[in-house]
Design a protein around this motif. Sequence first.
Motif, short mmCIF file in Angstrom:
data_model
loop_
_atom_site.label_atom_id
_atom_site.label_comp_id
_atom_site.label_asym_id
_atom_site.label_seq_id
_atom_site.Cartn_x
_atom_site.Cartn_y
_atom_site.Cartn_z
N ARG A 177 -3.45 7.06 -1.76
CA ARG A 177 -2.02 7.01 -2.08
C ARG A 177 -1.53 5.56 -2.02
O ARG A 177 -2.03 4.77 -1.23
CB ARG A 177 -1.21 7.88 -1.12
N SER A 178 -0.56 5.25 -2.83
CA SER A 178 -0.03 3.90 -2.85
C SER A 178 0.78 3.63 -1.57
O SER A 178 1.25 4.55 -0.91
CB SER A 178 0.87 3.69 -4.07
N ASN A 179 0.92 2.36 -1.23
CA ASN A 179 1.73 1.95 -0.09
C ASN A 179 2.59 0.76 -0.47
O ASN A 179 2.57 0.28 -1.61
CB ASN A 179 0.84 1.64 1.13
N LEU A 180 3.36 0.26 0.49
CA LEU A 180 4.30 -0.81 0.19
C LEU A 180 3.61 -2.13 -0.12
O LEU A 180 4.19 -2.99 -0.80
CB LEU A 180 5.28 -0.97 1.35
N GLU A 181 2.40 -2.30 0.38
CA GLU A 181 1.68 -3.53 0.02
C GLU A 181 1.33 -3.54 -1.46
O GLU A 181 1.34 -4.59 -2.10
CB GLU A 181 0.42 -3.71 0.87
N ASP A 182 1.03 -2.38 -2.02
CA ASP A 182 0.79 -2.30 -3.45
C ASP A 182 2.03 -2.73 -4.23
O ASP A 182 1.92 -3.40 -5.27
CB ASP A 182 0.40 -0.88 -3.85
N VAL A 183 3.20 -2.35 -3.73
CA VAL A 183 4.45 -2.76 -4.37
C VAL A 183 4.57 -4.28 -4.31
O VAL A 183 4.91 -4.94 -5.29
CB VAL A 183 5.67 -2.10 -3.69
N PHE A 184 4.29 -4.84 -3.11
CA PHE A 184 4.39 -6.28 -2.93
C PHE A 184 3.43 -7.02 -3.86
O PHE A 184 3.78 -8.02 -4.50
CB PHE A 184 4.09 -6.64 -1.47
N VAL A 185 2.21 -6.52 -3.97
CA VAL A 185 1.20 -7.14 -4.84
C VAL A 185 1.66 -7.11 -6.29
O VAL A 185 1.55 -8.10 -7.02
CB VAL A 185 -0.16 -6.44 -4.69
N LYS A 186 2.20 -5.97 -6.72
CA LYS A 186 2.66 -5.86 -8.11
C LYS A 186 3.79 -6.82 -8.41
O LYS A 186 3.86 -7.44 -9.49
CB LYS A 186 3.12 -4.43 -8.40
N LEU A 187 4.71 -6.99 -7.43
CA LEU A 187 5.89 -7.83 -7.66
C LEU A 187 5.61 -9.32 -7.52
O LEU A 187 6.28 -10.14 -8.14
CB LEU A 187 7.00 -7.42 -6.71
#
Length: 286
Positions: free
Chosen positions: A270-280
């Motif tokens: 499952r995705s997590n907030l670090e994935d969000v950070f990496v994408k942004l």
Amino acid sequence: MKNKFIIEVFDLQKHYGPPEKRITAVSSISFKIEVGTVFGLLGPNGAGKTTTIKILTTLTMPDSGRCVIDGFDVVNDPMEIKRRIGVVPQENNLDRELTAYENLLIYGMLHNVKNLKEKIEEKLRMVGLWERKDSLVSHFSGGMQRRLLFARALLPEPSILFLDEPTIGLDPQIRRQLWDVIRKTRIDGRTVVLTTHYIEEAEALCDRIGILAKGRLIALDTPSNLKKLVGEYVVDVIDDEGRLMQYMFKTRDEAHQKAMELQNGVTIRRSNLEDVFVKLTGGRIE
């Protein structure tokens, strides 16, 4: 009608150093925090989290912008702000040569806490330190000292609790004990503002999260909505050169289909907030 936002930040900016070598710590950030919620500022070291907290707690003056807490301006009404907040700083500023009880006693006297002895017992029991009330702080473990900082901050019963990296450097078991204290604080109706670079901590505790990078607020929403930015599932795979490659999908079926196309060493999670950070940002929270 009473304002549902207990904290409002408008176009906040803070710089350090001379003009020719100016460092931007906080760059035009704005956000609002509702009463009785846990709000997290998530980001790597140097992102501007601590500077933001220091401005909100009157320890640092902003260069521009405006911060309002419970209707009072942080710059113009610092004493009113201090009456409403409790702070657990990143650094340990307990008096190590005093006992746990003495630390709270002095703090309570300075803040004119009523029914002080009863309040001290209540807060020490809340963090599990009543039986060690007469022990010197210098004999406490790091986790016990962090719990005592929580008890001290809660002693005047503030309406807002600021926590700057509250569990940094602690082992997972102690970290979760402090999470329970934070949850109890929220249940009591207080608003909690915390900074952290621990992904799991932000997801476990926060109702809303602001992600900071290089002094900028790059995302602001609930944890679940932030993760929707990248999709619910992530496929991790190590390529032939040892690099981690990631593929993000809305559904598990899509992720599974991609995994079937790839070679060995594939993980679906499952995705997590670090994935969000990496994408942004293209970088990781470290």
